[in-house]
Design a protein around this motif. Structure first.
Motif, PDB file in Angstrom:
ATOM      1  N   PRO A 132       0.806  -1.219   0.000  1.00 61.26           N
ATOM      2  CA  PRO A 132       0.000   0.000   0.000  1.00 61.26           C
ATOM      3  C   PRO A 132       0.835   1.263   0.000  1.00 61.26           C
ATOM      4  CG  PRO A 132       0.206  -0.804   2.239  1.00 61.26           C
ATOM      5  CD  PRO A 132       0.951  -1.799   1.355  1.00 61.26           C
ATOM      6  N   SER A 133       0.236   2.318  -0.508  1.00 67.18           N
ATOM      7  CA  SER A 133       0.769   3.665  -0.350  1.00 67.18           C
ATOM      8  C   SER A 133       0.156   4.271   0.907  1.00 67.18           C
ATOM      9  CB  SER A 133       0.410   4.505  -1.573  1.00 67.18           C
ATOM     10  OG  SER A 133       0.578   5.874  -1.307  1.00 67.18           O
ATOM     11  N   ASP A 134       0.891   5.190   1.523  1.00 70.17           N
ATOM     12  CA  ASP A 134       0.331   5.879   2.683  1.00 70.17           C
ATOM     13  C   ASP A 134      -0.265   7.236   2.305  1.00 70.17           C
ATOM     14  OD1 ASP A 134       2.583   7.354   2.171  1.00 70.17           O
ATOM     15  OD2 ASP A 134       3.642   6.781   3.996  1.00 70.17           O
ATOM     16  N   GLY A 135      -0.422   7.481   1.015  1.00 72.53           N
ATOM     17  CA  GLY A 135      -1.049   8.709   0.566  1.00 72.53           C
ATOM     18  C   GLY A 135      -0.104   9.862   0.357  1.00 72.53           C
ATOM     19  N   ARG A 136       1.180   9.673   0.660  1.00 65.82           N
ATOM     20  CA  ARG A 136       2.122  10.790   0.531  1.00 65.82           C
ATOM     21  C   ARG A 136       2.754  10.861  -0.858  1.00 65.82           C
ATOM     22  NH1 ARG A 136       5.674   9.654   5.788  1.00 65.82           N
ATOM     23  NH2 ARG A 136       5.250   7.537   5.060  1.00 65.82           N
ATOM     24  N   THR A 137       2.351   9.973  -1.750  1.00 68.85           N
ATOM     25  CA  THR A 137       2.932   9.964  -3.092  1.00 68.85           C
ATOM     26  C   THR A 137       2.048  10.652  -4.111  1.00 68.85           C
ATOM     27  OG1 THR A 137       1.852   7.880  -3.627  1.00 68.85           O
ATOM     28  CG2 THR A 137       4.027   7.745  -2.634  1.00 68.85           C
ATOM     29  N   GLY A 277      11.811  -9.171 -22.478  1.00 69.34           N
ATOM     30  CA  GLY A 277      11.196  -7.997 -23.076  1.00 69.34           C
ATOM     31  C   GLY A 277      10.174  -7.286 -22.214  1.00 69.34           C
ATOM     32  N   THR A 278      10.028  -7.687 -20.965  1.00 65.64           N
ATOM     33  CA  THR A 278       9.096  -7.029 -20.056  1.00 65.64           C
ATOM     34  C   THR A 278       9.796  -5.896 -19.320  1.00 65.64           C
ATOM     35  OG1 THR A 278       7.817  -9.061 -19.734  1.00 65.64           O
ATOM     36  CG2 THR A 278       7.600  -7.372 -18.046  1.00 65.64           C
ATOM     37  N   ASN A 279       9.156  -4.744 -19.247  1.00 62.85           N
ATOM     38  CA  ASN A 279       9.723  -3.607 -18.534  1.00 62.85           C
ATOM     39  C   ASN A 279       9.052  -3.421 -17.175  1.00 62.85           C
ATOM     40  OD1 ASN A 279      11.267  -3.098 -20.775  1.00 62.85           O
ATOM     41  ND2 ASN A 279      10.309  -1.138 -21.283  1.00 62.85           N
ATOM     42  N   TRP A 280       9.870  -3.248 -16.134  1.00 57.67           N
ATOM     43  CA  TRP A 280       9.364  -2.755 -14.848  1.00 57.67           C
ATOM     44  C   TRP A 280       9.413  -1.226 -14.966  1.00 57.67           C
ATOM     45  CZ3 TRP A 280       8.345  -5.449 -10.030  1.00 57.67           C
ATOM     46  CH2 TRP A 280       8.044  -4.584  -8.966  1.00 57.67           C
ATOM     47  N   THR A 281       8.255  -0.616 -15.148  1.00 57.44           N
ATOM     48  CA  THR A 281       8.185   0.828 -15.377  1.00 57.44           C
ATOM     49  C   THR A 281       7.865   1.546 -14.075  1.00 57.44           C
ATOM     50  OG1 THR A 281       7.472   0.506 -17.668  1.00 57.44           O
ATOM     51  CG2 THR A 281       7.027   2.655 -16.675  1.00 57.44           C
ATOM     52  N   VAL A 282       8.691   2.530 -13.756  1.00 65.28           N
ATOM     53  CA  VAL A 282       8.513   3.337 -12.544  1.00 65.28           C
ATOM     54  C   VAL A 282       8.010   4.709 -12.970  1.00 65.28           C
ATOM     55  CG1 VAL A 282       9.580   4.226 -10.444  1.00 65.28           C
ATOM     56  CG2 VAL A 282      10.427   2.097 -11.460  1.00 65.28           C
ATOM     57  N   VAL A 283       6.750   5.004 -12.651  1.00 62.70           N
ATOM     58  CA  VAL A 283       6.149   6.299 -12.967  1.00 62.70           C
ATOM     59  C   VAL A 283       6.324   7.236 -11.776  1.00 62.70           C
ATOM     60  CG1 VAL A 283       4.493   5.296 -14.577  1.00 62.70           C
ATOM     61  CG2 VAL A 283       3.894   5.493 -12.159  1.00 62.70           C
ATOM     62  N   GLY A 284       5.841   8.457 -11.916  1.00 66.86           N
ATOM     63  CA  GLY A 284       6.072   9.461 -10.883  1.00 66.86           C
ATOM     64  C   GLY A 284       5.610   9.081  -9.492  1.00 66.86           C
ATOM     65  N   GLY A 285       4.493   8.356  -9.397  1.00 64.96           N
ATOM     66  CA  GLY A 285       3.998   7.976  -8.077  1.00 64.96           C
ATOM     67  C   GLY A 285       4.904   7.026  -7.344  1.00 64.96           C
ATOM     68  N   ASN A 286       5.785   6.327  -8.085  1.00 68.66           N
ATOM     69  CA  ASN A 286       6.731   5.408  -7.468  1.00 68.66           C
ATOM     70  C   ASN A 286       8.171   5.875  -7.564  1.00 68.66           C
ATOM     71  OD1 ASN A 286       4.492   3.255  -8.805  1.00 68.66           O
ATOM     72  ND2 ASN A 286       5.027   2.925  -6.674  1.00 68.66           N
ATOM     73  N   SER A 287       8.379   7.076  -8.137  1.00 67.70           N
ATOM     74  CA  SER A 287       9.737   7.598  -8.229  1.00 67.70           C
ATOM     75  C   SER A 287       9.942   8.889  -7.446  1.00 67.70           C
ATOM     76  CB  SER A 287      10.130   7.841  -9.697  1.00 67.70           C
ATOM     77  OG  SER A 287       9.401   8.916 -10.263  1.00 67.70           O
ATOM     78  N   MET A 288       8.864   9.611  -7.140  1.00 68.37           N
ATOM     79  CA  MET A 288       8.985  10.904  -6.475  1.00 68.37           C
ATOM     80  C   MET A 288       8.412  10.821  -5.065  1.00 68.37           C
ATOM     81  SD  MET A 288      10.498  12.486  -8.879  1.00 68.37           S
ATOM     82  CE  MET A 288      10.558  14.142  -8.199  1.00 68.37           C
ATOM     83  N   ALA A 289       9.288  10.910  -4.070  1.00 75.50           N
ATOM     84  CA  ALA A 289       8.874  10.863  -2.664  1.00 75.50           C
ATOM     85  C   ALA A 289       8.589  12.279  -2.178  1.00 75.50           C
ATOM     86  CB  ALA A 289       9.963  10.228  -1.812  1.00 75.50           C
ATOM     87  N   GLN A 290       7.403  12.489  -1.618  1.00 72.13           N
ATOM     88  CA  GLN A 290       7.029  13.802  -1.092  1.00 72.13           C
ATOM     89  C   GLN A 290       7.652  13.955   0.289  1.00 72.13           C
ATOM     90  OE1 GLN A 290       4.720  15.674  -3.140  1.00 72.13           O
ATOM     91  NE2 GLN A 290       5.454  17.420  -1.929  1.00 72.13           N
ATOM     92  N   VAL A 291       8.759  14.686   0.379  1.00 67.49           N
ATOM     93  CA  VAL A 291       9.493  14.780   1.645  1.00 67.49           C
ATOM     94  C   VAL A 291       8.949  15.863   2.554  1.00 67.49           C
ATOM     95  CG1 VAL A 291      11.604  13.788   0.690  1.00 67.49           C
ATOM     96  CG2 VAL A 291      11.273  16.272   0.612  1.00 67.49           C
ATOM     97  N   ASN A 292       8.275  16.860   1.993  1.00 71.71           N
ATOM     98  CA  ASN A 292       7.540  17.847   2.783  1.00 71.71           C
ATOM     99  C   ASN A 292       6.474  18.446   1.875  1.00 71.71           C
ATOM    100  OD1 ASN A 292       8.714  20.135   1.323  1.00 71.71           O
ATOM    101  ND2 ASN A 292      10.576  19.775   2.541  1.00 71.71           N
ATOM    102  N   SER A 293       5.723  19.400   2.362  1.00 72.87           N
ATOM    103  CA  SER A 293       4.566  19.890   1.610  1.00 72.87           C
ATOM    104  C   SER A 293       4.921  20.516   0.273  1.00 72.87           C
ATOM    105  CB  SER A 293       3.786  20.905   2.453  1.00 72.87           C
ATOM    106  OG  SER A 293       4.607  22.017   2.781  1.00 72.87           O
ATOM    107  N   GLY A 294       6.168  20.990   0.137  1.00 71.56           N
ATOM    108  CA  GLY A 294       6.533  21.660  -1.093  1.00 71.56           C
ATOM    109  C   GLY A 294       7.639  21.021  -1.888  1.00 71.56           C
TER     110      GLY A 294
END
Length: 357
Positions: A132-137, A277-294
C-alpha cells in the motif's frame, strides 16, 4: 452391494482432493511509519510480522534454535476473506524488528512463510503482494494493502464486476538462482535501464542483476550504475523546478511546479528492461517521494556496494513496489507484476476485507 462401489469411490475422491488442495490465505499489509517504512502483516494472533523478501525463515524471539509458532490468516476466494485459518509453523529464534513480534521470511527457502503455507494448506508455493501507499505519493491510499499466499485470483473493489487484476499481470520473468548467497528474489535486466526512453550507458556493464526488497524503503543502485543514472534523470528533468537536496536524496524539486496526473507527478519514466522484453516501469507515483509539503525528491539512492559481481546493480525498494500487484511463483520460478494500478483506476488499498457470508 455393487451400487455401493461408486459411492465409496466418490468418497475416496473427495478425501483425496481435500488432502491435496486447499484455499489460498489472505492477510492485510500495513505500511509502518516513515522512519522505518516496513510492511507488516498481522499473522501472529493478530500481531505484526515484518514481510521480508530476503529472509529465508519465519523468526520470533525465543530460546534455542527453533520453535513452533501458531500463525493465522483467512482463507480467501480472491475477493473476500472466507474463514479464519490457524496452522503450526516452524520458526527460527531471533530478535524481533522494532514495531513487530517477528519476521515472515518470504525468500526462496523451504522454511519460508510461503513454503510453509504451501505445505500445510496444500496450495501452490506462490504469493501475491499488493503493497500500500500511505497517501504521501499523490496516490490515494490508507496504508493498508493485501497479500494472498497460495495462488488464485485477486480482486480489488469497487465495483464488484471488475475482473481479477491477475489478468493484468506481465508474462513471467525468470528468477535467477540465489545471488551471492542471498536467497531473495533476483531477475536480469538484459537491456539495462532507460530514462524517458533512452538507455542509460553504464561503463563495462552487460546484463544487470536486479533484486527486490520489502525492507529497504527506496531503490538502491550500485555506485557504478548510480552516477550515470542520476545524471540521465537530471538531464531529462531540466533545472526549472530543481531545489536543494534533502537527504538521503540527491535530486529534489519544487512539487508545486510538477504536474499531477493519475500516475503521480509527471516526470520521466524509469524503465528496468527485464529478460524476455518485459519492462518494470517506474512512474512518478513510485519515483517521487514527497518529503515535505513543497518538495518531492527522486527516490533512488546509492547503495554503496562494490562494482563487482557480488552486489546487484539495482535493488527495487518497497516504495517502487507500491500500488503494483507483484506475484512471485516459486513453483514456476517466475516474477510477474502489473503496471501502476492507480493509472488504471485501482489501488492496493481497495481490497474488500469484509468477510464473505
Amino acid at each position: 452391494m455393487w451400487q455401493s462401489k461408486p459411492v465409496l469411490l466418490l468418497l475416496l475422491l473427495a478425501v483425496t482432493t481435500a488432502a491435496t488442495s486447499g484455499k489460498p490465505l489472505l492477510t492485510k499489509i500495513t505500511k509502518g511509519a516513515a522512519s522505518t517504512a516496513l510492511y507488516t502483516a498481522p499473522l501472529s494472533a493478530g500481531r505484526p510480522l515484518v514481510l521480508d523478501l530476503s529472509a529465508p525463515a519465519i523468526t520470533t524471539p525465543c530460546s534455542g534454535q527453533t520453535t513452533t509458532v501458531t500463525l493465522s490468516a483467512n482463507s480467501t476466494d480472491g475477493s473476500n476473506p472466507l474463514s479464519p485459518v490457524s496452522f503450526a509453523a516452524t520458526a527460527t529464534c531471533a530478535a524481533a524488528p522494532s514495531g513487530a513480534v517477528g519476521v515472515a521470511g518470504l525468500a526462496r527457502s523451504s522454511a519460508s512463510f510461503p513454503a510453509q503455507v504451501a505445505s500445510t494448506q496444500k496450495v501452490a508455493n506462490s504469493f501475491a503482494l499488493c503493497l500500500p501507499s500511505d497517501g504521501r505519493t499523490g496516490f490515494s491510499g490508507n496504508g493498508v494493502g493485501a497479500a494472498i499466499f497460495g495462488g488464485g485470483p485477486f480482486f480489488l473493489a469497487p465495483p464488484a464486476d471488475r475482473p481479477s487484476i491477475t489478468t493484468l499481470l506481465s508474462d513471467g520473468v525468470p528468477l535467477r538462482q540465489p545471488f551471492a548467497g542471498n536467497p531473495g528474489y533476483f531477475v536480469t535486466a538484459t537491456n539495462g535501464i532507460a530514462i524517458d526512453g533512452t538507455r542509460v550507458t553504464v561503463s563495462g556493464s552487460g546484463a544487470l542483476v536486479v533484486g527486490l526488497s520489502t525492507t529497504i524503503p527506496y531503490a538502491q543502485l550500485r555506485s557504478d550504475v548510480y552516477r550515470p543514472f542520476i545524471t540521465a534523470f537530471d538531464r531529462a528533468m531540466g533545472s526549472s523546478a530543481k531545489v536543494a537536496a534533502v537527504k538521503p536524496f540527491e535530486l529534489c524539486y519544487d512539487s508545486s511546479k510538477l504536474a499531477p496526473t493519475r500516475f503521480g507527478y509527471l516526470v520521466p519514466n524509469v524503465d528496468v528492461m527485464l529478460e524476455g522484453g518485459t519492462n518494470w516501469t517506474v512512474v512518478g507515483g513510485n519515483s517521487m517521494a514527497q518529503v515535505n509539503s513543497g518538495t518531492a525528491c527522486f527516490a533512488f539512492v546509492r547503495s554503496g556496494g562494490s562494482t563487482g559481481g557480488a552486489t546487484p546493480a539495482l535493488v527495487i525498494g518497497g516504495f517502487q513496489m507500491e500500488n503494483k500487484l507483484v506475484v512471485l511463483d516459486n513453483g514456476k520460478k517466475t516474477l510477474s507484476f502489473t503496471q501502476n494500478l492507480p493509472g488504471m483506476g485501482f489501488s492496493c488499498s481497495n481490497f474488500n476485507f469484509t468477510r464473505a457470508g
